[in-house]
Design a protein around this motif. Structure first.
Motif, PDB file in Angstrom:
ATOM      1  N   THR A 115       0.828  -1.205   0.000  1.00 39.30           N
ATOM      2  CA  THR A 115       0.000   0.000   0.000  1.00 39.30           C
ATOM      3  C   THR A 115       0.863   1.255   0.000  1.00 39.30           C
ATOM      4  O   THR A 115       0.611   2.187  -0.772  1.00 39.30           O
ATOM      5  N   ILE A 116       1.880   1.286   0.841  1.00 38.55           N
ATOM      6  CA  ILE A 116       2.784   2.440   0.880  1.00 38.55           C
ATOM      7  C   ILE A 116       3.540   2.553  -0.443  1.00 38.55           C
ATOM      8  O   ILE A 116       3.729   3.653  -0.970  1.00 38.55           O
ATOM      9  N   SER A 117       3.956   1.425  -1.009  1.00 40.05           N
ATOM     10  CA  SER A 117       4.638   1.453  -2.300  1.00 40.05           C
ATOM     11  C   SER A 117       3.729   2.006  -3.386  1.00 40.05           C
ATOM     12  O   SER A 117       4.183   2.743  -4.268  1.00 40.05           O
ATOM     13  N   LEU A 118       2.454   1.677  -3.315  1.00 36.97           N
ATOM     14  CA  LEU A 118       1.505   2.206  -4.290  1.00 36.97           C
ATOM     15  C   LEU A 118       1.335   3.710  -4.103  1.00 36.97           C
ATOM     16  O   LEU A 118       1.260   4.462  -5.087  1.00 36.97           O
ATOM     17  N   LEU A 119       1.309   4.174  -2.864  1.00 32.93           N
ATOM     18  CA  LEU A 119       1.212   5.607  -2.585  1.00 32.93           C
ATOM     19  C   LEU A 119       2.435   6.349  -3.128  1.00 32.93           C
ATOM     20  O   LEU A 119       2.308   7.391  -3.779  1.00 32.93           O
ATOM     21  N   ILE A 127       6.047  12.156   4.224  1.00 37.09           N
ATOM     22  CA  ILE A 127       4.809  11.586   4.771  1.00 37.09           C
ATOM     23  C   ILE A 127       4.750  10.095   4.487  1.00 37.09           C
ATOM     24  O   ILE A 127       4.374   9.298   5.347  1.00 37.09           O
ATOM     25  N   CYS A 128       5.146   9.700   3.269  1.00 39.19           N
ATOM     26  CA  CYS A 128       5.194   8.274   2.943  1.00 39.19           C
ATOM     27  C   CYS A 128       6.188   7.553   3.846  1.00 39.19           C
ATOM     28  O   CYS A 128       5.925   6.439   4.294  1.00 39.19           O
ATOM     29  N   LEU A 129       7.324   8.182   4.100  1.00 41.02           N
ATOM     30  CA  LEU A 129       8.318   7.589   4.988  1.00 41.02           C
ATOM     31  C   LEU A 129       7.760   7.443   6.398  1.00 41.02           C
ATOM     32  O   LEU A 129       8.005   6.437   7.065  1.00 41.02           O
ATOM     33  N   MET A 130       6.961   8.408   6.838  1.00 40.23           N
ATOM     34  CA  MET A 130       6.330   8.325   8.148  1.00 40.23           C
ATOM     35  C   MET A 130       5.379   7.123   8.207  1.00 40.23           C
ATOM     36  O   MET A 130       5.356   6.393   9.185  1.00 40.23           O
ATOM     37  N   PHE A 131       4.616   6.909   7.137  1.00 39.93           N
ATOM     38  CA  PHE A 131       3.719   5.753   7.100  1.00 39.93           C
ATOM     39  C   PHE A 131       4.503   4.444   7.167  1.00 39.93           C
ATOM     40  O   PHE A 131       4.084   3.503   7.824  1.00 39.93           O
TER      41      PHE A 131
END
Length: 129
Positions: free
Chosen positions: A34-38, A119-123
């Protein structure tokens, strides 16, 4: 950047085909996917922006190198080493562009790009625990 996004989409589709699941169920099961897709969607947006503004960005060396450094830092934050390698190659290849003095890269644009990837890194940090 667009190529890595397309590759991830093809990978998720292939994974769903092999495991007889939908892409949505794969994304629900795997937070990393999911994070990779984001991140991939952010890459598409930034890649589209670069494509639309290529004449403006490539008009001088400082602008191009500033954009490449910003993208390289953001991609290094999320671990996309393929794009980091591409930005390094692009940085080296910009030595033939003309130098127009007095230009400074918009710090707001650079900050927004790095903040979005941050933000992605935070997720990613939230799901690793």
């Amino acid at each position: 950047m667009v190529g890595s996004s397309l590759f991830l989409g093809m990978y998720l589709g292939f994974l769903g085909l092999v495991s007889h699941q939908t892409v949505i169920s794969i994304l629900k099961q795997s937070p990393y996917a999911t994070i990779s897709l984001l991140i991939s969607m952010l890459n598409l947006i930034v890649g589209y922006y670069l494509w639309m503004e290529k004449d403006v960005i490539l008009c001088n060396r400082r602008k191009c190198r500033g954009m490449l450094v910003t993208i390289g830092l953001a991609q290094a934050l999320v671990g996309n080493l393929l794009v980091v390698l591409g930005t390094i190659i692009g940085y080296v290849c910009t030595k033939n562009l003309s130098e127009i003095s007095g230009y400074q890269m918009s710090k707001l644009k650079a900050g927004l790009v790095i903040a979005a990837y941050g933000i992605c890194l935070m997720f990613i940090g939230l799901i690793v625990k």
